[in-house]
Design an enzyme around this catalytic site. Sequence first.
Site, PDB file in Angstrom:
ATOM      1  CG  LEU A  15      -1.762  -1.271   1.431  1.00 43.66           C
ATOM      2  CD1 LEU A  15      -2.653  -1.121   2.665  1.00 43.66           C
ATOM      3  CD2 LEU A  15      -2.618  -1.572   0.202  1.00 43.66           C
ATOM      4  CE  LYS A  70      11.667   1.808  -2.197  1.00 41.00           C
ATOM      5  NZ  LYS A  70      12.218   1.580  -3.528  1.00 41.00           N
ATOM      6  CE  LYS A  78       5.400   6.444   0.452  1.00 41.40           C
ATOM      7  NZ  LYS A  78       5.994   5.143   0.123  1.00 41.40           N
TER       8      LYS A  78
END
Length: 307
Positions: free
Chosen positions: A66, A172, A241
């Site tokens: 998601l 990440k 983000k």
Amino acid sequence: MLRLAFCGLGAIGTPMARHLASGAFDLIVWNRTTARATAFGEAQGVRVADSPAHAATDRDIVVTCLPTSRDVASLLDGPDGLLATLAPGATLLDCTSGDPGTSRQIAARLAERGVRFLDAPVSGGVNGAEAGTLTVMCGGEAADLERVRPVLEAFGQRIVHAGPVGAGHALKAVNNAMLAMHIWGAAEGLAALAKAGVRPDLALEVINASSGRSNTTENLFPQRVLTGAFPRTFRAALLDKDVGIAADIARAEHVPSPLLQLTAELWRMAHQELGEEADHVEAVRVVERLAGVALRSGPLSSSEPSA
Ligand code: NDP
């Protein structure tokens, strides 16, 4: 045969899930927008769940992919939530590029029910997902990673145990913050060169034979910027983000990080200007607009009015 559920059939989730639908696993899929799941189920010949709770029923491993960790947390509760049916001994394998803090909270809540958690974000993009050559960076217990390894190997080529829960997400986020720096830096540098009379295609040819080169200059700019193609594979909103997560980690760890913090600010601005659906490479359009120059192949031109 491992019993799997896959939740989140987005741009990268869909090609990842396709590798799990090959018959080697017992797979059921769920997606918030049902039409996407139905189309996937029909195309791949797999079952479609009508809720996260339905998806997690009798599953050994539930994979989530998601936008954010908050979205994953929002799937846990209520009669339709994952916690309603996730059985002790099952594993939640979260391939979202999420944030370490929220993942630690999720892991703690699952642990109360005897459910294991791994963060397992991926790199390699939609092309890597389609080819099954993703890199997967995992946070959690090594024994849990071994249990889910067959799933990760279905879409991943390099599987790395980064550390405890949250370590995959941290790694990440920093990787993607560096991608964001490369894109913005290349755009500013090429805009300055264009203003000084050096063509972007010629500049990239030299940079790609020199020490300034990166995946951004070798692949993204020639394929997407010089051509003006700007395909939509990874939303700028998602990269914004990721850079924000990396900047937050540096701040929380008291690491002086002016470049990370500035990069986060620039991508917040680009996200705001470009909206929710634009691709990450379209941030170059923001630099082009500010500089008044277009970074296309061929003769130099001023930036497009739409930029
Ligand atoms: P997309 O925006 O294409 O897809 C998002 C998926 O999540 C859709 O299936 C969407 O459902 C679902 N979703 C969104 N919000 C919610 C919610 N609140 N509850 C339930 N489902 C929700 O994203 P991507 O597939 O591109 O990215 C997924 C993750 O993978 C992100 O964390 C991203 O940063 C990461 N990633 C992406 C890469 C890429 O190249 N695209 C590369 C590497 C990592 P719906 O269909 O209803 O909208």
